[in-house]
Design a protein around this motif. Sequence first.
Motif: not given
Length: 97
Positions: A42-71
């Motif tokens: 249970i704890l391992g699955s929760t940690f893995a899910g949180a890690l995936v969500m963190l990586l997705l959030a970081i990827w989204r932020e980087l993509r938004l910053k790149l798009r803003s820079k291009q604009n």
Amino acid sequence: MFVLILSLICSLLIAVFAIQNAGLVTIQLFWVTRDVPLVLVILGSTFAGALVMLLLAIWRELRLKLRSKQNSIEQSQKSDPSGQQAISPLKPTDGAE
């Protein structure tokens, strides 16, 4: 502040749930079979899910910053009538000062 309180409540509920379900379960992955406590699953699955969500959030932020820079680059190119950005003069770096 609301997100922090909600996160703490969810963490507490997950911890209570995990502790109450501490029996052994058999985990099989390909050819490996192990008996592990359910609390670790249970704890391992929760940690893995949180890690995936963190990586997705970081990827989204980087993509938004790149798009803003291009604009901003496109906006600066549109505002320059010649279509070229002004280049600042560079000093020669031959080591002599």
